[in-house]
Design an enzyme around this catalytic site. Structure first.
Site, short mmCIF file in Angstrom:
data_model
loop_
_atom_site.label_atom_id
_atom_site.label_comp_id
_atom_site.label_asym_id
_atom_site.label_seq_id
_atom_site.Cartn_x
_atom_site.Cartn_y
_atom_site.Cartn_z
N VAL A 272 0.85 -1.19 0.00
CA VAL A 272 0.00 0.00 0.00
C VAL A 272 0.89 1.24 0.00
O VAL A 272 1.81 1.35 0.82
CB VAL A 272 -0.94 0.02 1.24
CG1 VAL A 272 -1.80 1.28 1.24
CG2 VAL A 272 -1.82 -1.21 1.25
N ALA B 117 4.73 3.97 2.76
CA ALA B 117 4.22 2.73 2.17
C ALA B 117 4.38 1.61 3.18
O ALA B 117 5.09 1.76 4.18
CB ALA B 117 4.99 2.39 0.90
N LYS B 118 3.71 0.52 2.98
CA LYS B 118 3.95 -0.69 3.79
C LYS B 118 3.46 -1.87 2.98
O LYS B 118 2.51 -1.74 2.20
CB LYS B 118 3.17 -0.61 5.10
CG LYS B 118 3.77 -1.42 6.22
CD LYS B 118 5.01 -0.75 6.79
CE LYS B 118 5.57 -1.44 7.97
NZ LYS B 118 6.52 -0.57 8.70
N GLY B 119 4.09 -3.01 3.18
CA GLY B 119 3.65 -4.20 2.45
C GLY B 119 3.94 -5.45 3.24
O GLY B 119 4.55 -5.39 4.31
#
Ligand code: NAD
Length: 429
Positions: free
Chosen positions: A73, A118-120
């Site tokens: 995201v 962001a992060k995933g």
């Protein structure tokens, strides 16, 4: 501008609308009341810019195939490429990634790093997977993310259960696709392929730099403070050692097995060597052994939280006996506990400032990779101290001017940075 909830089917919540994402939005809304930013920018920043869901097929060692859900995201690319960790965990979800991506936007903006958040992650149980399986998972996940990641677009880093090796596999997979080495596509890499010296200590060292700055503002001498540190890993272990080097007395430290306490001060070098040898602090000799719950309530001056989220709650906050709380971990103080500390006059150094040393040195790593020019440890340490002091002073001054908690001031400062950039660019088209 049409509101997203006006154009979506009313009864159907958005895919990332989970309790954690709602917490992130609730914090944002609270900070907005003090931030004085325009309605268009505020509305845009309530939502992630882009959310990618992928299915990652992996051949397991026994020959069977398993498909793992993966996410990435990107919350905001207004200021620059997005930046944030990749986690491997059974609880990873789109909503968790969306919330953490929003927090990364605020952390980067607060430190004035030219990044958005962001992060995933991949929903899997990394403890049940072999190294070969993890490598195949990482390489296929990287390929699935090729349309969104890149040194100018989105730059992953390690997070829960991912590490230097994971980043090396990601960097290699990406480089193989484009045909040349691209170290700047990830940070937190091994030094041999463009990683930065000091990256592994940066978060813990940064925690102590922020504490030192706070002591200065409070008129305290750090060397006279008694400290308790929860968590003895990458962040807590380094923070405890740095506090000790600076003359502070570390009364207690803990890991998942419990805490060790000595009113005279812990032998930090001994505890580090013991933890390295036995992989736990349990049975460390000549100290009092306490539970993690008891450790949080020990009388001390500075309580450093460096383990996990939701450690100080409405239940235990009234019994905490420190004068200052420092959040090395993400989200260790609940909203209710925060209010109690506010009433009791105990300042809380907020996570988005206090543990930002990691992403700041990640930024230095990316800059060094792009320039193919590497700095030494002392240069990096000095640059980190400057960046954190600057961030700390802005938060402290804003808190004083607007009579806000340090956490609200940090969020307000960060939101203003992003909203200012969004106003200057305008919302396309
Ligand atoms: P780590 O895995 O190296 O260390 C975590 C420590 O917490 C270990 O000592 C572990 O035994 C202890 N722990 C685990 N469960 C516990 C429990 N129930 N009670 C007490 N202690 C417990 O992790 P880390 O990298 O040091 O990260 C710690 C926190 O800091 C996390 O919240 C992480 O998100 C945050 N953080 C880390 C970085 C970084 O660069 N490593 C950057 C920003 C934020």
């Amino acid at each position: 501008m049409a509101k997203i909830d006006e154009i979506s089917v009313e009864e159907q919540p958005l895919e990332w609308d989970t309790p954690l994402f709602r917490t992130a939005v609730a914090q944002f809304e609270e900070a907005l009341t003090h931030a004085d930013v325009g309605a268009a920018a505020a509305e845009r920043l309530r939502y992630p810019e882009r959310a990618v869901m992928v299915s990652v097929p992996v051949r397991m060692d026994d020959g069977r195939w398993t498909v793992f859900p993966g996410y990435r995201v990107l919350h905001s690319s207004v200021i620059g490429p997005t930046k944030g960790g990749i986690r491997y965990d059974p609880h990873v979800s789109l909503g968790e990634c969306a919330a953490l991506a929003m927090w990364m936007t605020w952390k980067c903006a607060l430190l004035r790093l030219p990044y958005g958040g962001a992060k995933g992650g991949v929903r899997c149980n990394p403890r049940e997977m072999s190294m070969d399986e993890l490598q195949r998972l990482t390489r296929r996940y990287t390929i699935e993310l090729l349309p969104v990641i890149g040194p100018e677009k989105d730059i992953p880093a390690p997070d829960m259960a991912t590490n230097e090796q994971t980043m090396a596999w990601m960097m290699d997979t990406y480089s193989m696709q484009v045909g040349y080495a691209v170290p700047e596509v990830v940070t937190g890499k091994p030094i041999s392929i463009g990683g930065s010296v000091f990256r592994s200590e940066a978060t813990g060292a940064g925690v102590v730099m922020v504490i030192e700055r706070a002591c200065h503002r409070l008129g305290w001498n750090l060397a006279e403070q008694r400290c308790v540190v929860q968590g003895f890993g990458n962040v807590g272990g380094v923070a405890a050692r740095d506090l000790h080097y600076r003359g502070a007395k570390v009364l207690a430290v803990s890991d998942i097995s419990g805490g060790i306490y000595s009113p005279k001060g812990i032998d930090i070098h001994g505890a580090t060597a013991w933890a390295a040898e036995h992989r736990t602090l349990a049975d460390f000799p000549d100290v009092e052994h306490v539970s993690n719950e008891e450790l949080l309530e020990l009388p001390c001056d500075i309580l450093v939280l460096a383990a996990l989220e939701e450690q100080l709650t409405a239940e235990n906050a009234p019994r905490v006996q420190c004068k200052l709380v420092a959040e090395g971990a993400n989200g260790p103080t609940t909203i209710e506990a925060d209010e109690i500390f506010g009433e009791r006059g105990i300042p809380v150094l907020p996570d988005i400032l206090t543990n930002a040393g990691g992403v700041t040195v990640s930024y230095f790593e990316w800059v060094q990779d792009l320039g193919r020019l590497f700095w030494n440890r002392e240069e990096i340490r000095a640059k980190l101290a400057d960046q954190l002091s600057d961030g700390f002073d802005r938060v402290w001054n804003l808190a004083e001017q607007q009579r806000l908690s340090l956490r609200s001031a940090a969020l307000v400062g960060a939101i203003r940075e992003v909203a200012g950039a969004l106003d200057a660019r305008g919302i396309y088209p």
